[in-house]
Design a protein around this motif. Structure first.
Motif, mmCIF file in Angstrom:
data_model
loop_
_atom_site.group_PDB
_atom_site.id
_atom_site.type_symbol
_atom_site.label_atom_id
_atom_site.label_comp_id
_atom_site.label_asym_id
_atom_site.label_seq_id
_atom_site.Cartn_x
_atom_site.Cartn_y
_atom_site.Cartn_z
ATOM 1 N N SER A 97 63.612 -54.445 99.250
ATOM 2 C CA SER A 97 62.163 -54.492 99.420
ATOM 3 C C SER A 97 61.808 -55.296 100.662
ATOM 4 N N SER A 98 60.594 -55.108 101.139
ATOM 5 C CA SER A 98 60.138 -55.863 102.311
ATOM 6 C C SER A 98 60.091 -57.355 101.999
ATOM 7 N N GLU A 99 59.777 -57.704 100.753
ATOM 8 C CA GLU A 99 59.734 -59.120 100.362
ATOM 9 C C GLU A 99 61.127 -59.739 100.433
ATOM 10 N N GLU A 100 62.138 -59.041 99.916
ATOM 11 C CA GLU A 100 63.510 -59.550 99.968
ATOM 12 C C GLU A 100 63.967 -59.738 101.412
ATOM 13 N N LEU A 101 63.656 -58.765 102.254
ATOM 14 C CA LEU A 101 64.055 -58.848 103.650
ATOM 15 C C LEU A 101 63.356 -59.998 104.366
ATOM 16 N N SER A 102 62.073 -60.216 104.062
ATOM 17 C CA SER A 102 61.305 -61.281 104.706
ATOM 18 C C SER A 102 61.848 -62.655 104.318
ATOM 19 N N ILE A 103 62.137 -62.844 103.029
ATOM 20 C CA ILE A 103 62.672 -64.133 102.571
ATOM 21 C C ILE A 103 64.009 -64.420 103.236
ATOM 22 N N ALA A 104 64.867 -63.407 103.287
ATOM 23 C CA ALA A 104 66.190 -63.583 103.888
ATOM 24 C C ALA A 104 66.097 -63.876 105.379
ATOM 25 N N GLU A 105 65.130 -63.243 106.041
ATOM 26 C CA GLU A 105 64.963 -63.432 107.478
ATOM 27 C C GLU A 105 64.502 -64.855 107.805
ATOM 28 N N HIS A 106 63.689 -65.446 106.930
ATOM 29 C CA HIS A 106 63.093 -66.748 107.237
ATOM 30 C C HIS A 106 63.802 -67.908 106.548
ATOM 31 N N THR A 107 64.934 -67.644 105.918
ATOM 32 C CA THR A 107 65.754 -68.709 105.335
ATOM 33 C C THR A 107 66.784 -69.143 106.366
ATOM 34 N N PRO A 108 66.938 -70.459 106.600
ATOM 35 C CA PRO A 108 67.942 -70.911 107.583
ATOM 36 C C PRO A 108 69.342 -70.444 107.196
ATOM 37 N N LEU A 109 70.158 -70.169 108.204
ATOM 38 C CA LEU A 109 71.530 -69.727 107.975
ATOM 39 C C LEU A 109 72.445 -70.941 107.871
ATOM 40 N N SER A 110 73.220 -71.007 106.795
ATOM 41 C CA SER A 110 74.139 -72.135 106.595
ATOM 42 C C SER A 110 75.433 -71.616 105.990
ATOM 43 N N ILE A 111 76.368 -71.198 106.837
ATOM 44 C CA ILE A 111 77.620 -70.605 106.381
ATOM 45 C C ILE A 111 78.636 -71.693 106.060
ATOM 46 N N PRO A 112 79.234 -71.675 104.859
ATOM 47 C CA PRO A 112 80.232 -72.688 104.492
ATOM 48 C C PRO A 112 81.516 -72.541 105.301
ATOM 49 N N GLU A 113 82.376 -73.549 105.192
ATOM 50 C CA GLU A 113 83.548 -73.627 106.056
ATOM 51 C C GLU A 113 84.823 -73.063 105.447
ATOM 52 N N ASP A 114 84.762 -72.552 104.207
ATOM 53 C CA ASP A 114 86.014 -72.165 103.542
ATOM 54 C C ASP A 114 86.499 -70.778 103.927
ATOM 55 N N ARG A 115 85.663 -70.012 104.638
ATOM 56 C CA ARG A 115 86.044 -68.646 104.981
ATOM 57 C C ARG A 115 85.327 -68.173 106.235
ATOM 58 N N PHE A 116 85.878 -67.134 106.837
ATOM 59 C CA PHE A 116 85.203 -66.437 107.927
ATOM 60 C C PHE A 116 84.363 -65.325 107.314
#
Length: 355
Positions: free
Chosen positions: A12-31
């Motif tokens: 949905s457009s709502e799901e895409l909007s939330i994901a777009e505006h959430t900061p990206l924070s990738i953990p270190e245990d994997r690529f």
């Protein structure tokens, strides 16, 4: 409009909007990769000083083969039995006659490795062969094995995300770097396809669905033509971490158990699992063997149920014996994921049992 079972996930457009505006924070245990095949390509490149020969299960996806070929490797194949277990005898014979420095293992559709498979793979590892464990079909498995060198998997088959695969970090991955660029050309089309599929479920317009299908095929073509490693997209990663994993596992297992209990075996249809206890982790699909697979697919599609062929043969070198040929010709994957409940599974059962 009848509820569809199978095909791509909607967004949905709502799901895409939330994901777009959430900061990206990738953990270190994997690529985190855009596609799992890119992780395989990186592994192949990192082992350029090896024999550059890899053993791959004969029942596999072309996207497992292509990364090694693109990296200049020779691909050989070992047999898989109809019960989707490794043909141990064939594997041992192949290892003894091969110069392979790497071996890929697929636990299939919720079937984690058996004791016999573990023993055989430990032997292979002791011979100096590095082993890739591809958990794409058993993504929730938390088993670890001392003989595994690399662990990879594809998330996008399991969740409503446009892209996503991974490679666990280990002492063997020191020469590999996290890709920095997103696969924008691919993910933008896949996101559009998923968004339009959600719109279709709301408005029922066939034209919307048709455009969604075309965009998804274009995205697949882009992926097939480029194995250059890319980072998972920000939107996909944020959608991934927002998933209810417990509900996902529960739904898949419940649906799998229900299908196993109620699908009748006959001369046309048989179950791949002989005992439900074999399914030790949630499966990607519930699987059956069908004498005339295309005929059953057509019947299911008339009721808006889309059961895919996993996988079509693109390179006939994988067809190394009659059992492998049988798997490719007769295995049908029944959607049983978190989008569906037991009422949905009952629709599937009624058609299969009357086939």
């Amino acid at each position: 409009m009848k509820k569809e079972i199978g095909s791509i996930f909607p967004l949905s457009s709502e799901e895409l909007s939330i994901a777009e505006h959430t900061p990206l924070s990738i953990p270190e245990d994997r690529f985190y990769y855009s596609l799992c095949r890119e992780a395989l390509y990186d592994i192949a490149l990192s082992l350029s000083n090896s024999s550059q020969e890899v053993l791959i299960p004969a029942y596999t996806c072309q996207t497992v083969i292509t990364p090694f070929e693109e990296a200049g490797w020779k691909c050989e194949y070992y047999a898989i039995n109809k019960n989707l277990r490794i043909d141990i005898t064939h594997l041992m014979d192949t290892i003894s006659s091969s110069k392979a420095s790497l071996l890929v293992v697929h636990p299939y559709y919720g079937l984690e490795l058996s004791e016999e498979e573990v023993e055989a793979l430990q032997y292979v590892s002791d011979k100096g062969v590095k082993i890739i464990l591809d958990l794409t079909q058993c993504i929730f498995s938390n088993k670890t094995y001392p003989f595994v060198t690399y662990t990879v998997g594809s998330y996008r088959k399991w969740f409503p995300i446009p892209d996503g695969g991974y490679l666990l970090k280990s002492k063997e991955t020191k020469g590999i770097l996290q890709p920095s660029m997103e696969n924008a050309e691919f993910t933008e089309r896949e996101m559009a396809a998923m968004y339009l599929r959600g719109q279709y479920f709301g408005n029922g317009e066939q034209r919307t669905k048709d455009i969604s299908i075309r965009l998804s095929k274009v995205a697949d073509h882009i992926a097939d033509s480029n194995v250059t490693p890319h980072r998972i997209s920000k939107i996909a990663y944020n959608l991934l971490v927002a998933q209810d994993l417990d509900q996902n596992k529960k739904s898949r297992l419940n649906n799998c158990k229900f299908l196993f209990a109620h699908i009748n075996e006959n001369e046309k249809v048989s179950k791949v699992y002989q005992h439900l206890e074999e399914v030790t982790t949630p499966p990607l699909y519930f699987i059956i063997y069908v004498d005339d697979r295309a005929a059953l697919q057509r019947l299911l599609a008339k009721d808006a149920i889309y059961a895919p062929v996993i996988w079509p043969v693109e390179d006939e070198r994988v067809l190394i014996n009659d059992e492998v040929k049988y798997i490719y010709q007769h295995l049908l994957a029944i959607p049983c994921d978190q989008r569906y409940d037991l009422n949905d599974m009952q629709r599937v059962i009624e058609i299969i049992n009357n086939y």
